[in-house]
Scaffold this motif. Structure first.
Motif, PDB file in Angstrom:
ATOM      1  N   CYS A 132       0.818  -1.214   0.000  1.00 14.04           N
ATOM      2  CA  CYS A 132       0.000   0.000   0.000  1.00 14.04           C
ATOM      3  C   CYS A 132       0.854   1.268   0.000  1.00 14.04           C
ATOM      4  N   ILE A 133       1.989   1.220   0.683  1.00 14.09           N
ATOM      5  CA  ILE A 133       2.802   2.433   0.814  1.00 14.09           C
ATOM      6  C   ILE A 133       4.072   2.402  -0.029  1.00 14.09           C
ATOM      7  N   GLY A 134       4.232   1.361  -0.855  1.00  3.60           N
ATOM      8  CA  GLY A 134       5.389   1.288  -1.744  1.00  3.60           C
ATOM      9  C   GLY A 134       6.674   0.900  -1.043  1.00  3.60           C
ATOM     10  N   MET A 135       6.571  -0.124  -0.204  1.00  6.33           N
ATOM     11  CA  MET A 135       7.709  -0.552   0.596  1.00  6.33           C
ATOM     12  C   MET A 135       7.690  -2.077   0.685  1.00  6.33           C
ATOM     13  N   ARG A 136       8.840  -2.696   0.812  1.00  9.30           N
ATOM     14  CA  ARG A 136       8.882  -4.152   0.969  1.00  9.30           C
ATOM     15  C   ARG A 136       8.532  -4.539   2.404  1.00  9.30           C
ATOM     16  N   ALA A 137       8.054  -5.766   2.561  1.00  5.50           N
ATOM     17  CA  ALA A 137       7.645  -6.262   3.883  1.00  5.50           C
ATOM     18  C   ALA A 137       8.801  -6.213   4.878  1.00  5.50           C
ATOM     19  N   ASN A 138      10.021  -6.500   4.426  1.00  3.32           N
ATOM     20  CA  ASN A 138      11.153  -6.482   5.364  1.00  3.32           C
ATOM     21  C   ASN A 138      11.434  -5.060   5.867  1.00  3.32           C
ATOM     22  N   ASN A 139      11.132  -4.040   5.058  1.00  2.00           N
ATOM     23  CA  ASN A 139      11.280  -2.658   5.522  1.00  2.00           C
ATOM     24  C   ASN A 139      10.221  -2.317   6.558  1.00  2.00           C
ATOM     25  N   VAL A 140       9.006  -2.827   6.362  1.00  2.00           N
ATOM     26  CA  VAL A 140       7.945  -2.627   7.353  1.00  2.00           C
ATOM     27  C   VAL A 140       8.360  -3.305   8.654  1.00  2.00           C
ATOM     28  N   SER A 141       8.898  -4.512   8.556  1.00  2.00           N
ATOM     29  CA  SER A 141       9.366  -5.236   9.735  1.00  2.00           C
ATOM     30  C   SER A 141      10.433  -4.440  10.489  1.00  2.00           C
ATOM     31  N   GLU A 142      11.378  -3.860   9.767  1.00  2.00           N
ATOM     32  CA  GLU A 142      12.426  -3.059  10.403  1.00  2.00           C
ATOM     33  C   GLU A 142      11.847  -1.850  11.121  1.00  2.00           C
ATOM     34  N   MET A 143      10.815  -1.233  10.547  1.00  2.00           N
ATOM     35  CA  MET A 143      10.155  -0.114  11.223  1.00  2.00           C
ATOM     36  C   MET A 143       9.478  -0.601  12.489  1.00  2.00           C
ATOM     37  N   GLU A 144       8.787  -1.739  12.403  1.00  2.00           N
ATOM     38  CA  GLU A 144       8.046  -2.263  13.547  1.00  2.00           C
ATOM     39  C   GLU A 144       8.958  -2.781  14.655  1.00  2.00           C
ATOM     40  N   CYS A 145      10.194  -3.062  14.337  1.00  3.44           N
ATOM     41  CA  CYS A 145      11.166  -3.499  15.345  1.00  3.44           C
ATOM     42  C   CYS A 145      11.956  -2.322  15.918  1.00  3.44           C
ATOM     43  N   GLY A 146      11.724  -1.135  15.387  1.00  4.30           N
ATOM     44  CA  GLY A 146      12.423   0.051  15.864  1.00  4.30           C
ATOM     45  C   GLY A 146      13.830   0.187  15.323  1.00  4.30           C
ATOM     46  N   LYS A 147      14.161  -0.611  14.310  1.00  4.73           N
ATOM     47  CA  LYS A 147      15.508  -0.538  13.730  1.00  4.73           C
ATOM     48  C   LYS A 147      15.653   0.644  12.786  1.00  4.73           C
ATOM     49  N   LYS A 148      14.569   0.992  12.101  1.00  8.77           N
ATOM     50  CA  LYS A 148      14.610   2.087  11.132  1.00  8.77           C
ATOM     51  C   LYS A 148      13.341   2.917  11.223  1.00  8.77           C
ATOM     52  N   ALA A 149      13.472   4.172  10.860  1.00 10.36           N
ATOM     53  CA  ALA A 149      12.290   5.033  10.703  1.00 10.36           C
ATOM     54  C   ALA A 149      11.985   5.047   9.212  1.00 10.36           C
ATOM     55  N   THR A 150      11.316   6.049   8.731  1.00 13.02           N
ATOM     56  CA  THR A 150      11.010   6.124   7.301  1.00 13.02           C
ATOM     57  C   THR A 150      10.886   7.579   6.891  1.00 13.02           C
ATOM     58  N   THR A 151      10.539   7.804   5.646  1.00 14.16           N
ATOM     59  CA  THR A 151      10.415   9.166   5.139  1.00 14.16           C
ATOM     60  C   THR A 151       9.076   9.786   5.538  1.00 14.16           C
ATOM     61  N   SER A 152       9.020  11.078   5.456  1.00 17.58           N
ATOM     62  CA  SER A 152       7.760  11.768   5.751  1.00 17.58           C
ATOM     63  C   SER A 152       6.682  11.359   4.751  1.00 17.58           C
ATOM     64  N   GLU A 153       7.080  11.087   3.515  1.00 11.11           N
ATOM     65  CA  GLU A 153       6.121  10.645   2.502  1.00 11.11           C
ATOM     66  C   GLU A 153       5.477   9.315   2.908  1.00 11.11           C
ATOM     67  N   LYS A 154       6.267   8.380   3.398  1.00  8.49           N
ATOM     68  CA  LYS A 154       5.734   7.071   3.812  1.00  8.49           C
ATOM     69  C   LYS A 154       4.860   7.224   5.052  1.00  8.49           C
ATOM     70  N   ILE A 155       5.270   8.087   5.969  1.00  4.75           N
ATOM     71  CA  ILE A 155       4.460   8.332   7.167  1.00  4.75           C
ATOM     72  C   ILE A 155       3.106   8.888   6.762  1.00  4.75           C
ATOM     73  N   ALA A 156       3.090   9.833   5.836  1.00  7.91           N
ATOM     74  CA  ALA A 156       1.826  10.402   5.354  1.00  7.91           C
ATOM     75  C   ALA A 156       0.958   9.323   4.719  1.00  7.91           C
ATOM     76  N   LYS A 157       1.556   8.415   3.941  1.00  5.23           N
ATOM     77  CA  LYS A 157       0.789   7.335   3.318  1.00  5.23           C
ATOM     78  C   LYS A 157       0.213   6.388   4.362  1.00  5.23           C
ATOM     79  N   ILE A 158       0.994   6.073   5.388  1.00  6.98           N
ATOM     80  CA  ILE A 158       0.501   5.206   6.466  1.00  6.98           C
ATOM     81  C   ILE A 158      -0.681   5.871   7.163  1.00  6.98           C
ATOM     82  N   CYS A 159      -0.534   7.145   7.482  1.00 10.07           N
ATOM     83  CA  CYS A 159      -1.597   7.872   8.179  1.00 10.07           C
ATOM     84  C   CYS A 159      -2.865   7.943   7.341  1.00 10.07           C
ATOM     85  N   LYS A 160      -2.711   8.219   6.065  1.00  9.72           N
ATOM     86  CA  LYS A 160      -3.888   8.310   5.195  1.00  9.72           C
ATOM     87  C   LYS A 160      -4.534   6.934   5.029  1.00  9.72           C
TER      88      LYS A 160
END
Length: 86
Positions: free
Chosen positions: A28-56
């Motif tokens: 949905c947000i143009g990211m691979r599942a492993n990148n989502v996993s890294e965000m959910e584990c607190g290893k990485k943040a993301t761009t403001s564009e991806k944050i906006a897509k998640i929020c929307k």
């Protein structure tokens, strides 16, 4: 103050609340599942564009997602209004 741990926790909670997999959110947000996993584990943040897509996508506030507010829906009514105009 921004906390990667709280950001990670809130993304995971909201995704699970909507019964979506990491792959589905990633698609949905143009990211691979492993990148989502890294965000959910607190290893990485993301761009403001991806944050906006998640929020929307989930109709949640960026302030909530970033840990700046505990109001999950604060200000989200504008998205519904924007979608009705389209």
């Amino acid at each position: 103050m921004f906390s990667k741990e709280l950001f990670a926790q809130r993304i995971r909670e909201v995704r699970k609340l909507h019964n979506e997999t990491q792959q589905e959110l990633g698609d949905c947000i143009g990211m691979r599942a492993n990148n989502v996993s890294e965000m959910e584990c607190g290893k990485k943040a993301t761009t403001s564009e991806k944050i906006a897509k998640i929020c929307k996508h989930y109709h949640i506030s960026a302030d909530y997602l970033l840990g700046l507010s505990n109001d999950m829906r604060g200000g989200c009514e504008r998205w519904t209004e924007d979608e009705e105009r389209m």
